[in-house]
Design a protein around this motif. Structure first.
Motif, mmCIF file in Angstrom:
data_model
loop_
_atom_site.group_PDB
_atom_site.id
_atom_site.type_symbol
_atom_site.label_atom_id
_atom_site.label_comp_id
_atom_site.label_asym_id
_atom_site.label_seq_id
_atom_site.Cartn_x
_atom_site.Cartn_y
_atom_site.Cartn_z
ATOM 1 N N PRO A 17 0.810 -1.229 0.000
ATOM 2 C CA PRO A 17 0.000 0.000 0.000
ATOM 3 C C PRO A 17 0.839 1.274 0.000
ATOM 4 N N SER A 18 1.969 1.290 0.698
ATOM 5 C CA SER A 18 2.768 2.511 0.783
ATOM 6 C C SER A 18 3.388 2.894 -0.553
ATOM 7 N N ILE A 19 3.465 1.940 -1.470
ATOM 8 C CA ILE A 19 4.041 2.202 -2.788
ATOM 9 C C ILE A 19 2.965 2.267 -3.864
ATOM 10 N N HIS A 20 2.180 1.210 -3.984
ATOM 11 C CA HIS A 20 1.266 1.086 -5.118
ATOM 12 C C HIS A 20 -0.013 1.901 -4.968
ATOM 13 N N THR A 21 -0.413 2.157 -3.740
ATOM 14 C CA THR A 21 -1.591 3.001 -3.515
ATOM 15 C C THR A 21 -1.303 3.924 -2.333
ATOM 16 N N LEU A 23 -1.378 6.722 0.094
ATOM 17 C CA LEU A 23 -2.552 7.571 0.326
ATOM 18 C C LEU A 23 -2.270 9.045 0.074
ATOM 19 N N VAL A 24 -1.069 9.505 0.336
ATOM 20 C CA VAL A 24 -0.734 10.893 0.020
ATOM 21 C C VAL A 24 -0.813 11.113 -1.492
ATOM 22 N N ALA A 25 -0.183 10.204 -2.243
ATOM 23 C CA ALA A 25 -0.153 10.344 -3.703
ATOM 24 C C ALA A 25 -1.543 10.198 -4.315
ATOM 25 N N THR A 26 -2.310 9.215 -3.854
ATOM 26 C CA THR A 26 -3.629 8.997 -4.462
ATOM 27 C C THR A 26 -4.598 10.125 -4.125
ATOM 28 N N GLN A 27 -4.444 10.732 -2.947
ATOM 29 C CA GLN A 27 -5.296 11.870 -2.620
ATOM 30 C C GLN A 27 -4.965 13.076 -3.493
ATOM 31 N N VAL A 28 -3.683 13.286 -3.754
ATOM 32 C CA VAL A 28 -3.296 14.361 -4.672
ATOM 33 C C VAL A 28 -3.884 14.098 -6.060
ATOM 34 N N GLU A 182 -7.877 -5.797 -5.127
ATOM 35 C CA GLU A 182 -9.186 -5.328 -4.654
ATOM 36 C C GLU A 182 -9.062 -4.680 -3.278
ATOM 37 N N GLU A 183 -8.190 -5.230 -2.429
ATOM 38 C CA GLU A 183 -7.938 -4.621 -1.115
ATOM 39 C C GLU A 183 -7.323 -3.232 -1.280
ATOM 40 N N LEU A 184 -6.351 -3.113 -2.195
ATOM 41 C CA LEU A 184 -5.688 -1.835 -2.411
ATOM 42 C C LEU A 184 -6.649 -0.795 -2.992
ATOM 43 N N GLU A 185 -7.522 -1.214 -3.878
ATOM 44 C CA GLU A 185 -8.515 -0.299 -4.445
ATOM 45 C C GLU A 185 -9.434 0.251 -3.357
ATOM 46 N N LYS A 186 -9.905 -0.646 -2.504
ATOM 47 C CA LYS A 186 -10.812 -0.234 -1.430
ATOM 48 C C LYS A 186 -10.109 0.703 -0.453
ATOM 49 N N LEU A 187 -8.861 0.410 -0.144
ATOM 50 C CA LEU A 187 -8.101 1.209 0.802
ATOM 51 C C LEU A 187 -7.858 2.620 0.287
ATOM 52 N N SER A 188 -7.604 2.760 -1.024
ATOM 53 C CA SER A 188 -7.123 4.031 -1.577
ATOM 54 C C SER A 188 -8.162 4.823 -2.354
#
Length: 219
Positions: A17-21, A23-28, A182-188
């Protein structure tokens, strides 16, 4: 420039998650392009010591929206500076550039570079391990020589597209990665444009890409 483009290993245990999704990057990405950005590109670059450089270019060589439609999220796993080959960035050019500003893969026309240099010269940032660079795909930039003797510069490159942008690219994953994605999509709050392929070997995948959404792509 001795640069190797690599497909990243897409086994589920290596999808972090810290790389592929992140949260700082995906929110931007969501603020800049709208909700539910789509991850469509998932590769890495390794820059070996060499004296050559890329021409200054934009990654979109065709007619493109004036609004932000794609952001490259670069993760830097090693300390990097200009001597080691950090990318040259021409700040704010994403707001002023058009497809006619460059000669295809040969890059931005020299007279435009000279004009822009008077307004805002390019920079090569110094980056700490773990840094994130978020770059609008329209921005002028260039890969630079790694002047060290024996140190490689590694960069992870993920590209998120606006949900409304009709890009056809998909990332190939083994079927075992479906649940993790699917977990990463839901998380991010993102979508991963995944194609699940049996017997996938990331070492033999072709390096193709298509950042366009219509018939006005570079041939």
């Amino acid at each position: 420039m001795q640069n190797i483009l690599q497909h990243m290993i897409s086994d589920p245990e290596l999808l972090h998650p810290s790389i592929h999704t992140n949260l700082v990057a995906t929110q931007v990405c969501a603020v800049a392009m709208g909700p539910n950005p789509v991850l469509r590109y998932h590769k890495a670059n390794t820059n070996f010591p060499d004296e050559a450089r890329q021409p200054v270019h934009s990654d979109v060589h065709y007619e493109h929206p004036r609004a932000c439609f794609a952001l490259a999220v670069n993760r830097i796993p090693v300390d990097c500076d200009a001597f080691m080959g950090s990318n040259e960035m021409w700040l704010d050019t994403h707001n002023v550039t058009y497809s006619r500003d460059q000669d295809g893969v040969r890059g931005i026309f020299p007279h435009l570079l000279a004009e822009r240099r008077k307004v805002c010269p390019p920079i090569q940032p110094s980056l700490k391990r773990g840094s994130i660079i978020i770059r609008d795909m329209r921005l002028w930039h260039a890969g630079m020589p790694n002047k060290t003797e024996d140190t490689v510069r590694v960069k992870i490159n993920l590209i998120y597209f606006a949900n409304w942008y009709r890009c056809p690219m998909q990332i190939k994953f083994p079927p075992s990665a479906k649940e993790r994605n699917e977990e990463l999509e839901k998380l991010s709050g993102t979508t991963i444009a995944a194609q699940y392929v049996e017997g996938l070997n990331h070492m033999t995948l072709r390096h193709t890409h298509d950042f366009g959404q219509d018939d006005k792509r570079e041939h």
